[in-house]
Write an enzyme that holds these catalytic residues in place. Structure first.
Site, PDB file in Angstrom:
ATOM      1  N   ASP A 110       0.840  -1.196   0.000  1.00 27.82           N
ATOM      2  CA  ASP A 110       0.000   0.000   0.000  1.00 27.82           C
ATOM      3  C   ASP A 110       0.872   1.241   0.000  1.00 27.82           C
ATOM      4  OD1 ASP A 110      -2.214   1.612   0.046  1.00 27.82           O
ATOM      5  OD2 ASP A 110      -2.820   1.156   2.111  1.00 27.82           O
ATOM      6  N   LYS A 111       0.229   2.329  -0.336  1.00 28.89           N
ATOM      7  CA  LYS A 111       0.860   3.655  -0.270  1.00 28.89           C
ATOM      8  C   LYS A 111      -0.090   4.563   0.500  1.00 28.89           C
ATOM      9  CE  LYS A 111       0.198   7.860  -1.988  1.00 28.89           C
ATOM     10  NZ  LYS A 111      -1.120   8.526  -2.024  1.00 28.89           N
ATOM     11  N   HIS A 112       0.480   5.469   1.304  1.00 23.77           N
ATOM     12  CA  HIS A 112      -0.357   6.442   2.003  1.00 23.77           C
ATOM     13  C   HIS A 112       0.344   7.790   1.925  1.00 23.77           C
ATOM     14  CE1 HIS A 112      -3.859   6.784   4.761  1.00 23.77           C
ATOM     15  NE2 HIS A 112      -3.241   7.904   5.116  1.00 23.77           N
ATOM     16  N   SER A 113      -0.451   8.846   1.816  1.00 27.01           N
ATOM     17  CA  SER A 113       0.127  10.182   1.740  1.00 27.01           C
ATOM     18  C   SER A 113      -0.228  10.953   3.003  1.00 27.01           C
ATOM     19  CB  SER A 113      -0.430  10.906   0.509  1.00 27.01           C
ATOM     20  OG  SER A 113      -0.175  12.285   0.605  1.00 27.01           O
ATOM     21  N   THR A 150      -8.990  11.350  -0.067  1.00 27.40           N
ATOM     22  CA  THR A 150      -9.254  10.384  -1.145  1.00 27.40           C
ATOM     23  C   THR A 150     -10.709   9.888  -1.096  1.00 27.40           C
ATOM     24  OG1 THR A 150      -6.954   9.715  -1.115  1.00 27.40           O
ATOM     25  CG2 THR A 150      -8.498   8.150  -2.074  1.00 27.40           C
ATOM     26  N   ARG A 198      -9.707  15.786  15.090  1.00 24.30           N
ATOM     27  CA  ARG A 198      -8.497  16.586  14.812  1.00 24.30           C
ATOM     28  C   ARG A 198      -8.772  17.682  13.802  1.00 24.30           C
ATOM     29  NH1 ARG A 198      -4.870  12.467  12.502  1.00 24.30           N
ATOM     30  NH2 ARG A 198      -3.475  14.210  12.050  1.00 24.30           N
ATOM     31  N   SER A 213      -2.284   7.722  13.268  1.00 28.69           N
ATOM     32  CA  SER A 213      -3.444   7.653  12.376  1.00 28.69           C
ATOM     33  C   SER A 213      -3.101   6.845  11.115  1.00 28.69           C
ATOM     34  CB  SER A 213      -3.871   9.081  12.000  1.00 28.69           C
ATOM     35  OG  SER A 213      -4.816   9.052  10.970  1.00 28.69           O
ATOM     36  N   LYS A 217      -4.031   2.307  10.468  1.00 28.17           N
ATOM     37  CA  LYS A 217      -4.788   1.783   9.308  1.00 28.17           C
ATOM     38  C   LYS A 217      -3.965   0.725   8.572  1.00 28.17           C
ATOM     39  CE  LYS A 217      -5.924   6.152   7.796  1.00 28.17           C
ATOM     40  NZ  LYS A 217      -5.943   7.083   8.938  1.00 28.17           N
ATOM     41  N   LYS A 218      -2.672   0.975   8.479  1.00 26.45           N
ATOM     42  CA  LYS A 218      -1.816   0.083   7.683  1.00 26.45           C
ATOM     43  C   LYS A 218      -1.518  -1.221   8.433  1.00 26.45           C
ATOM     44  CE  LYS A 218      -2.655   2.994   5.148  1.00 26.45           C
ATOM     45  NZ  LYS A 218      -3.382   2.912   3.877  1.00 26.45           N
TER      46      LYS A 218
HETATM   47  N1  URA Z   1      -3.536  10.580   6.563  1.00 27.32           N
HETATM   48  C1  URA Z   1      -4.050   9.957   7.656  1.00 27.32           C
HETATM   49  O1  URA Z   1      -4.603   8.867   7.550  1.00 27.32           O
HETATM   50  N2  URA Z   1      -3.924  10.544   8.840  1.00 27.32           N
HETATM   51  C2  URA Z   1      -3.320  11.715   9.011  1.00 27.32           C
HETATM   52  O2  URA Z   1      -3.232  12.194  10.132  1.00 27.32           O
HETATM   53  C3  URA Z   1      -2.779  12.370   7.876  1.00 27.32           C
HETATM   54  C4  URA Z   1      -2.903  11.778   6.653  1.00 27.32           C
END
Ligand code: URA
Length: 331
Positions: A110-113, A150, A198, A213, A217-218
């Site tokens: 996976d990729k997350h930004s 997203t 937040r 955060s 998820k990952k």
């Molecule tokens: N993406 C996330 O899932 N959480 C954050 O705090 C910032 C970007």
């Protein structure tokens, strides 16, 4: 009374099975003001404190004001790597861990930004990786601060449903190789609550909160590898490159402590990515990119991150980062 000896937590094991210490009695929610005060005054939160706070968030016993106050205390006082890893683990454990067939394990990526204006990379990269044979069970987020989410972009497609059960995710991964879903009652519910809180309490730009955060998820996704696109600049959550570099190191280090193989790419974002900003316009641009067209900066970032961050202007990899944090019970 002496407390039982600490049993090390097995990295990445969220099943609650062997290797985990038996659940400790958690502080009742009326003690939340005590936890908030502890962090407000610069104290160190214990595992029981963090688990107690997260449990109160999920079972609804924490008031909105208490959640906001704790988030602000963390934003102002910070968290050390041990607290950050424990918060990540507690958020991940607030829901279900996804289970996949053995044969998928090497292909789960996976990729997350960290978020930036016009950042539609996930919309392109998830299906592109799936086309290369990867399995991408992406749990994504909504808009945070001035950056778009997203999930919000996908919801501009009429009928698109970002809430999917673990069973539906497995079916999607079998049939298409990828899915992009949101937090839900079953998937990282605590992150869902804190994420929204937040956004309205000026606590988005907190290094430990961003780390927990993203990585919670990952961890739930059961990945074999993750790349995080850590953005800095005017169109990103963190304008300052040094802060972004510190975030990248924290993501890699805390990820390693939790058994996640993480690479981070630092990418500059002083102007929006691509040409379009706005949910439906960004979906259109992502589709163009999937057709082999689209703006060059978007194409370059998609292919660079797809290669594991090689095109990132600056990289922080697990092997190049300082020794991962070794919190007492996360070794
Ligand atoms: N993406 C996330 O899932 N959480 C954050 O705090 C910032 C970007």
């Amino acid at each position: 009374m002496t407390s039982p000896p600490a049993i090390p937590v097995v990295p990445g094991n969220l099943s609650g099975a062997r290797g985990l210490r038996p659940p400790e009695p958690l502080p009742p929610s009326r003690q939340l003001p005590e936890l908030i005060r502890k962090k407000r005054d610069g104290g160190h939160l214990s595992e029981a404190d963090i688990r107690g706070f997260v449990r109160a968030v999920v079972d609804g016993s924490a008031q909105g004001a208490q959640i906001g106050a704790m988030l602000m205390a963390i934003r102002l006082r910070g968290m050390d790597p041990e607290e950050t890893a424990l918060l990540t683990q507690a958020l991940a454990r607030s829901g279900q861990k996804l289970e996949w067939p053995e044969a998928w394990h090497p292909h789960l990526v996976d990729k997350h930004s960290t978020g930036g204006v016009g950042d539609k990379v996930s919309l392109v990269l998830a299906p592109a990786l799936a086309a290369c044979g990867c399995k991408v069970p992406m749990i994504s987020g909504r808009g945070l601060g001035h950056t778009g989410g997203t999930l919000d972009k996908l919801e501009s497609i009429p009928g698109f449903n970002v809430v999917q059960s673990p069973e539906q995710m497995k079916l999607l991964l079998e049939q298409v190789g990828c899915c992009i879903v949101g937090q839900s009652e079953k998937l990282v519910p605590a992150d869902g609550v804190l994420y929204a809180a937040r956004d309205v309490t000026a606590t988005v730009d907190s290094l430990p909160l961003v780390t927990a955060s993203i990585l919670s998820k990952k961890v739930v996704e059961g990945l074999s590898a993750l790349i995080v696109d850590v953005k800095f600049g005017e169109a990103a959550l963190f304008p300052d490159q040094e802060q972004a570099r510190e975030l990248a190191r924290t993501l890699v280090g805390v990820g390693a402590a939790l058994g996640l193989r993480v690479a981070a790419a630092l990418t500059a974002m002083d102007s929006p990515l691509g040409r379009s900003v706005g949910h439906s316009l960004e979906v259109e641009e992502a589709l163009l990119c999937l057709d082999g067209a689209g703006p060059p900066d978007l194409r370059e970032l998609v292919t660079g991150l797809g290669e594991g961050g090689r095109a990132g202007r600056d990289r922080v990899r697990a092997r190049a980062s300082p020794a991962p944090p070794s919190p007492r019970d996360l070794r």
